[in-house]
Write a protein that holds these residues in place. Structure first.
Motif, PDB file in Angstrom:
ATOM      1  N   LEU A  73       0.800  -1.315   0.225  1.00  0.00           N
ATOM      2  CA  LEU A  73      -0.054  -0.028   0.116  1.00  0.00           C
ATOM      3  C   LEU A  73       0.862   1.183   0.224  1.00  0.00           C
ATOM      4  O   LEU A  73       0.826   2.096  -0.460  1.00  0.00           O
ATOM      5  CB  LEU A  73      -0.913   0.043   1.286  1.00  0.00           C
ATOM      6  CG  LEU A  73      -1.991  -1.040   1.162  1.00  0.00           C
ATOM      7  CD1 LEU A  73      -2.869  -1.296   2.488  1.00  0.00           C
ATOM      8  CD2 LEU A  73      -2.973  -0.616   0.330  1.00  0.00           C
ATOM      9  N   GLY A  74       1.999   1.096   0.685  1.00  0.00           N
ATOM     10  CA  GLY A  74       2.935   2.337   0.600  1.00  0.00           C
ATOM     11  C   GLY A  74       3.628   2.738  -0.744  1.00  0.00           C
ATOM     12  O   GLY A  74       3.727   3.639  -0.967  1.00  0.00           O
ATOM     13  N   THR A  75       3.836   1.570  -1.428  1.00  0.00           N
ATOM     14  CA  THR A  75       4.635   1.665  -2.625  1.00  0.00           C
ATOM     15  C   THR A  75       3.592   1.812  -3.803  1.00  0.00           C
ATOM     16  O   THR A  75       4.186   2.569  -4.612  1.00  0.00           O
ATOM     17  CB  THR A  75       5.298   0.444  -2.908  1.00  0.00           C
ATOM     18  OG1 THR A  75       6.278  -0.122  -1.687  1.00  0.00           O
ATOM     19  CG2 THR A  75       5.976   0.291  -4.280  1.00  0.00           C
ATOM     20  N   ASP A  76       2.502   1.310  -3.831  1.00  0.00           N
ATOM     21  CA  ASP A  76       1.495   1.178  -4.733  1.00  0.00           C
ATOM     22  C   ASP A  76       0.197   2.390  -4.647  1.00  0.00           C
ATOM     23  O   ASP A  76      -0.448   2.124  -5.506  1.00  0.00           O
ATOM     24  CB  ASP A  76       1.399   0.093  -5.374  1.00  0.00           C
ATOM     25  CG  ASP A  76       2.479  -0.606  -5.822  1.00  0.00           C
ATOM     26  OD1 ASP A  76       3.394  -0.055  -6.161  1.00  0.00           O
ATOM     27  OD2 ASP A  76       2.204  -1.923  -6.592  1.00  0.00           O
ATOM     28  N   GLY A  77       0.100   2.637  -3.412  1.00  0.00           N
ATOM     29  CA  GLY A  77      -1.005   3.353  -3.422  1.00  0.00           C
ATOM     30  C   GLY A  77      -2.376   2.373  -3.022  1.00  0.00           C
ATOM     31  O   GLY A  77      -2.074   1.389  -2.685  1.00  0.00           O
ATOM     32  N   HIS A 132     -11.460  -0.312  -1.482  1.00  0.00           N
ATOM     33  CA  HIS A 132     -10.076  -0.169  -1.708  1.00  0.00           C
ATOM     34  C   HIS A 132      -9.564   0.192  -0.242  1.00  0.00           C
ATOM     35  O   HIS A 132     -10.228   0.555   0.865  1.00  0.00           O
ATOM     36  CB  HIS A 132      -9.798   1.132  -2.330  1.00  0.00           C
ATOM     37  CG  HIS A 132     -10.175   0.935  -3.877  1.00  0.00           C
ATOM     38  ND1 HIS A 132     -11.513   1.377  -4.341  1.00  0.00           N
ATOM     39  CD2 HIS A 132      -9.356   0.778  -5.254  1.00  0.00           C
ATOM     40  CE1 HIS A 132     -11.314   0.995  -5.747  1.00  0.00           C
ATOM     41  NE2 HIS A 132      -9.990   0.699  -6.043  1.00  0.00           N
ATOM     42  N   CYS A 133      -8.305  -0.194  -0.031  1.00  0.00           N
ATOM     43  CA  CYS A 133      -7.511   0.042   1.110  1.00  0.00           C
ATOM     44  C   CYS A 133      -6.545   1.044   1.198  1.00  0.00           C
ATOM     45  O   CYS A 133      -5.777   1.147  -0.097  1.00  0.00           O
ATOM     46  CB  CYS A 133      -6.637  -1.230   1.549  1.00  0.00           C
ATOM     47  SG  CYS A 133      -7.980  -2.760   1.890  1.00  0.00           S
ATOM     48  N   ARG A 134      -6.482   2.058   1.831  1.00  0.00           N
ATOM     49  CA  ARG A 134      -5.437   3.229   1.775  1.00  0.00           C
ATOM     50  C   ARG A 134      -4.773   3.327   3.021  1.00  0.00           C
ATOM     51  O   ARG A 134      -5.508   3.145   4.219  1.00  0.00           O
ATOM     52  CB  ARG A 134      -6.365   4.322   1.219  1.00  0.00           C
ATOM     53  CG  ARG A 134      -5.503   5.505   1.132  1.00  0.00           C
ATOM     54  CD  ARG A 134      -6.327   6.815   0.714  1.00  0.00           C
ATOM     55  NE  ARG A 134      -7.122   6.487  -0.329  1.00  0.00           N
ATOM     56  CZ  ARG A 134      -7.038   6.594  -1.723  1.00  0.00           C
ATOM     57  NH1 ARG A 134      -5.536   6.700  -2.016  1.00  0.00           N
ATOM     58  NH2 ARG A 134      -7.780   6.193  -2.729  1.00  0.00           N
ATOM     59  N   LEU A 135      -3.408   3.722   2.967  1.00  0.00           N
ATOM     60  CA  LEU A 135      -2.843   4.069   4.217  1.00  0.00           C
ATOM     61  C   LEU A 135      -3.255   5.335   5.002  1.00  0.00           C
ATOM     62  O   LEU A 135      -3.570   6.256   4.294  1.00  0.00           O
ATOM     63  CB  LEU A 135      -1.252   4.156   4.044  1.00  0.00           C
ATOM     64  CG  LEU A 135      -0.388   2.835   3.664  1.00  0.00           C
ATOM     65  CD1 LEU A 135       0.998   3.000   3.639  1.00  0.00           C
ATOM     66  CD2 LEU A 135      -0.865   1.889   4.636  1.00  0.00           C
ATOM     67  N   THR A 136      -3.489   5.336   6.189  1.00  0.00           N
ATOM     68  CA  THR A 136      -3.562   6.583   7.001  1.00  0.00           C
ATOM     69  C   THR A 136      -2.229   7.285   7.185  1.00  0.00           C
ATOM     70  O   THR A 136      -1.369   6.739   6.762  1.00  0.00           O
ATOM     71  CB  THR A 136      -4.163   6.104   8.313  1.00  0.00           C
ATOM     72  OG1 THR A 136      -3.284   5.133   9.024  1.00  0.00           O
ATOM     73  CG2 THR A 136      -5.475   5.372   8.210  1.00  0.00           C
ATOM     74  N   ALA A 138       3.463   6.795   7.839  1.00  0.00           N
ATOM     75  CA  ALA A 138       4.760   6.980   8.667  1.00  0.00           C
ATOM     76  C   ALA A 138       5.390   5.681   9.028  1.00  0.00           C
ATOM     77  O   ALA A 138       6.540   5.478   8.854  1.00  0.00           O
ATOM     78  CB  ALA A 138       4.442   7.768   9.916  1.00  0.00           C
ATOM     79  N   THR A 139       4.612   4.440   9.116  1.00  0.00           N
ATOM     80  CA  THR A 139       5.066   3.259   9.525  1.00  0.00           C
ATOM     81  C   THR A 139       5.833   2.813   8.140  1.00  0.00           C
ATOM     82  O   THR A 139       6.766   2.255   8.384  1.00  0.00           O
ATOM     83  CB  THR A 139       3.810   2.385   9.966  1.00  0.00           C
ATOM     84  OG1 THR A 139       3.346   3.091  11.121  1.00  0.00           O
ATOM     85  CG2 THR A 139       4.386   0.984  10.276  1.00  0.00           C
ATOM     86  N   TRP A 140       5.094   2.857   7.113  1.00  0.00           N
ATOM     87  CA  TRP A 140       5.673   2.483   5.757  1.00  0.00           C
ATOM     88  C   TRP A 140       6.972   3.029   5.386  1.00  0.00           C
ATOM     89  O   TRP A 140       7.975   2.471   5.167  1.00  0.00           O
ATOM     90  CB  TRP A 140       4.795   2.998   4.408  1.00  0.00           C
ATOM     91  CG  TRP A 140       5.359   2.356   3.044  1.00  0.00           C
ATOM     92  CD1 TRP A 140       5.371   1.271   2.584  1.00  0.00           C
ATOM     93  CD2 TRP A 140       5.956   3.399   2.353  1.00  0.00           C
ATOM     94  NE1 TRP A 140       6.137   1.532   1.553  1.00  0.00           N
ATOM     95  CE2 TRP A 140       6.525   2.705   1.341  1.00  0.00           C
ATOM     96  CE3 TRP A 140       6.047   4.614   2.438  1.00  0.00           C
ATOM     97  CZ2 TRP A 140       7.192   3.360   0.342  1.00  0.00           C
ATOM     98  CZ3 TRP A 140       6.965   5.216   1.392  1.00  0.00           C
ATOM     99  CH2 TRP A 140       7.396   4.658   0.582  1.00  0.00           C
ATOM    100  N   THR A 141       7.072   4.438   5.941  1.00  0.00           N
ATOM    101  CA  THR A 141       8.303   4.996   5.883  1.00  0.00           C
ATOM    102  C   THR A 141       9.754   4.519   6.397  1.00  0.00           C
ATOM    103  O   THR A 141      10.790   3.997   6.119  1.00  0.00           O
ATOM    104  CB  THR A 141       8.337   6.602   6.114  1.00  0.00           C
ATOM    105  OG1 THR A 141       7.280   7.265   5.215  1.00  0.00           O
ATOM    106  CG2 THR A 141       9.560   7.366   5.967  1.00  0.00           C
ATOM    107  N   LYS A 142       9.301   4.066   7.772  1.00  0.00           N
ATOM    108  CA  LYS A 142       9.899   3.292   8.817  1.00  0.00           C
ATOM    109  C   LYS A 142      10.492   2.144   7.958  1.00  0.00           C
ATOM    110  O   LYS A 142      11.660   1.409   7.942  1.00  0.00           O
ATOM    111  CB  LYS A 142       9.559   2.987  10.235  1.00  0.00           C
ATOM    112  CG  LYS A 142       9.716   4.105  11.110  1.00  0.00           C
ATOM    113  CD  LYS A 142       9.089   3.618  12.293  1.00  0.00           C
ATOM    114  CE  LYS A 142       8.026   4.462  12.950  1.00  0.00           C
ATOM    115  NZ  LYS A 142       7.923   3.912  14.276  1.00  0.00           N
ATOM    116  N   LEU A 143       9.480   1.165   7.654  1.00  0.00           N
ATOM    117  CA  LEU A 143       9.866   0.084   7.057  1.00  0.00           C
ATOM    118  C   LEU A 143      10.597   0.064   5.862  1.00  0.00           C
ATOM    119  O   LEU A 143      11.194  -0.652   5.453  1.00  0.00           O
ATOM    120  CB  LEU A 143       8.385  -0.728   6.653  1.00  0.00           C
ATOM    121  CG  LEU A 143       7.731  -1.248   7.763  1.00  0.00           C
ATOM    122  CD1 LEU A 143       6.204  -1.477   7.315  1.00  0.00           C
ATOM    123  CD2 LEU A 143       8.065  -2.469   8.456  1.00  0.00           C
TER     124      LEU A 143
END
Length: 165
Positions: free
Chosen positions: A56-60, A104-108, A113-118
């Protein structure tokens, strides 16, 4: 069937075993541990939850069905993964305006912020692994991975009977 076809099959089978053994040996090296494993442990995520955040962080935004395919799980299983991530504030579900059956699923912002850490953790891990190789080996690795991607997108070869006819 032709003798060459059997020889090619034997060669691939031997190569599968060789690749399997090499990947197992790499996996046993603690220094080559999954680059996001410690982040997962800190955040108490399961592997499917982490992979959901990464996709989700990479592809939206992705549909539930697409997310299930990316994770290699059933749609029933992805529902549980999404339920927990939504409950903990990492993602939200949105119904499609054109087809209410599509979710659809979308990051909050917290999920982003968690995706950025990962992502940072993965990049550090990949840097450690790639630094083991010299520039020419990295170039060869990239060439092989590019070839695998191109061939994975190509239509499948006809069955062996049709090729030897």
């Amino acid at each position: 069937m032709s003798r060459n076809f059997h020889k090619e099959e034997e060669d691939v089978s031997a190569d599968v075993q060789k690749l399997h053994q090499l990947l197992l040996a790499l996996g046993r090296r603690r220094s080559l541990r999954d680059p996001i494993a410690s982040t997962c442990e800190q955040l108490q995520f399961t592997p499917p939850q982490v992979h959901a955040l990464l996709w989700l962080g990479t592809d939206g935004a992705l549909t539930m069905g697409e997310l299930a395919r990316r994770l290699g799980v059933t749609e029933k299983t992805v529902t549980g993964v999404v339920d927990r991530l939504e409950r903990e504030g990492y993602l939200m579900r949105e119904r499609s305006a054109s087809d209410r059956r599509v979710v659809h699923c979308r990051l909050t912002p917290e999920g982003q912020a968690t995706w950025t850490k990962l992502d940072r953790s993965m990049n550090q891990g990949m840097s450690q692994v790639l630094s083991i190789l010299d520039a020419s080996d990295r170039k060869a690795l990239f060439r092989i991975l590019d070839k695998l991607l191109r061939r994975a997108d190509a239509p499948p070869a006809p069955p062996a009977r049709e090729r030897s006819a």
